[in-house]
Write an enzyme that holds these catalytic residues in place. Structure first.
Site, PDB file in Angstrom:
ATOM      1  CG  LEU A 137      -1.892  -1.142   1.399  1.00 33.61           C
ATOM      2  CD1 LEU A 137      -2.655  -1.003   2.714  1.00 33.61           C
ATOM      3  CD2 LEU A 137      -2.866  -1.201   0.227  1.00 33.61           C
ATOM      4  CG  ASP A 138       0.240   4.289  -2.863  1.00 30.15           C
ATOM      5  OD1 ASP A 138       1.040   3.474  -3.342  1.00 30.15           O
ATOM      6  OD2 ASP A 138      -0.679   4.821  -3.516  1.00 30.15           O
ATOM      7  NE  ARG A 139       4.012   9.439   2.454  1.00 27.58           N
ATOM      8  CZ  ARG A 139       4.392  10.269   1.471  1.00 27.58           C
ATOM      9  NH1 ARG A 139       5.633  10.232   1.021  1.00 27.58           N
ATOM     10  NH2 ARG A 139       3.531  11.115   0.936  1.00 27.58           N
ATOM     11  CB  THR A 141      -3.004   3.818   0.941  1.00 26.80           C
ATOM     12  OG1 THR A 141      -2.933   4.714  -0.171  1.00 26.80           O
ATOM     13  CG2 THR A 141      -4.256   2.971   0.813  1.00 26.80           C
TER      14      THR A 141
END
Length: 347
Positions: A137-139, A141
């Site tokens: 997951l993105d930082r 998210t």
């Protein structure tokens, strides 16, 4: 030294001087021919159809990254973060502003301190755990992140993600022009531009080469509109599947009316592929960027509030258990911004 000896020494030096191993090309025009060929190939790269990164994003993203690095260095997984665990998998609810690798690094310490984990792994005490991130997951998210405990399980689950047999749902709070349809499927290309940023490309460009040697890959997301400005009752995903949907196949640049009314839009996203920043890019292209997502034209300030992260949450993962074969659905509790938005719909 006598003159004769000096002359003999100089002659000896020149006689045994090694010859250079390289040769200059006899046809210098070949070099210019290659340069011309490279110049032509640059002009043949596909053109990205989403906007470049806004100037405001550079400093804000740097500040967010530094804050996340500090938080990640102190992060420790707690029992309340764990959504599911057995002897093969552990699924956690990743907080926003924490890097995935920091969550992974905290798992061994958590497992060693957990009596329940000791019980699950008591038959495999002699073998060390082989931890892998099944999804990233993105930082900023939050939401469901699955970590496997062996190489074998990791390879099986990665294959499931690659074959699109894992069903994923996300929830996002967006600001922009409200879509006319309750359900939208967007299909496009995905890749890095010559400046290294992820961009949306034409669906017709899938397979074409990009600067750096990569290629444009396919990207598909379905969006379900849950609410617009706090109105319109949301449906369960299974009910929404029955509705007619608007399909957008990206072939040209999106046209955005900067003077149009800005709506608050809560959406649920169903990404079929798993490209980097996929949902964020598709929201931007459709004209309703995620709130706080300054990298993709999301508002940094809204109604007097500054947002320190984008509002995107990995709500659930559904897949067949790689070992038992049983269907497994892992769901993370909604963050406050999503639960508050949904609460308005029931009042």
């Amino acid at each position: 030294m006598p003159l004769l000896s000096l002359l003999q020494a100089q002659q000896s030096f020149f006689l045994y001087r090694p010859k250079p191993w390289f040769k200059f090309p006899r046809t210098p025009f070949l070099c210019s021919s290659r340069m011309s060929s490279n110049s032509n190939s640059l002009q043949n790269y596909p053109t990205p159809l989403s906007p470049p990164l806004p100037a405001i994003s550079k400093d804000i993203e740097l500040a967010r990254a530094m804050t996340a690095s500090s938080k990640s260095s102190l992060f420790g997984l707690s029992r309340s973060d764990v959504l599911y665990e057995d002897e093969w998998l552990i699924a956690v609810n990743k907080p926003k502003g924490i890097y995935c690798d920091a969550v992974l690094a905290s798992v061994p310490r958590f497992l060693s301190d957990s009596p329940e984990s000791d019980r699950l792994c008591e038959e495999n005490q002699s073998s060390a755990l082989e931890l892998h991130l099944a999804n990233r997951l993105d930082r900023d998210t939050s939401g469901v992140m699955v970590i496997t405990k062996s190489h074998k399980v990791a390879s099986m689950l990665v294959k499931a993600f690659t074959n699109h047999t894992v069903q994923k749902t996300y929830v996002a709070f967006c600001i922009g022009s409200a879509p006319q349809s309750e359900r939208i499927t967007i299909k496009s290309g995905h890749g890095r531009s010559k400046f290294g940023a992820w961009r949306v490309y034409s669906a017709g460009d899938v397979g074409r080469k990009l600067p750096g040697g990569s290629v444009v890959r396919d990207m598909e997301t379905t969006f379900e509109v849950l609410s617009i400005n706090g109105q319109r009752s949301h449906k369960e995903p299974s009910e929404c599947m029955k509705d007619e949907e608007n399909c957008v196949v990206v072939e040209e640049k999106a046209v955005t009316d900067v003077d149009a009314k800005k709506d608050e839009i809560l959406v649920r996203a169903f990404p079929r592929s798993g490209r980097t920043h996929q949902i964020r890019l598709h929201c931007q292209y459709l004209g309703f960027s995620i709130r706080g997502d300054v990298k993709y034209e999301g508002v940094y300030e809204w109604k007097g509030t500054i947002y320190d992260a984008h509002e995107l949450h990995a709500e659930s993962l559904s897949f067949q258990h790689p070992i038992t074969g049983f269907p497994l659905m892992i769901q993370a509790p909604l963050p406050s911004w999503a639960s508050q938005a949904l609460q308005l719909l029931t009042n």
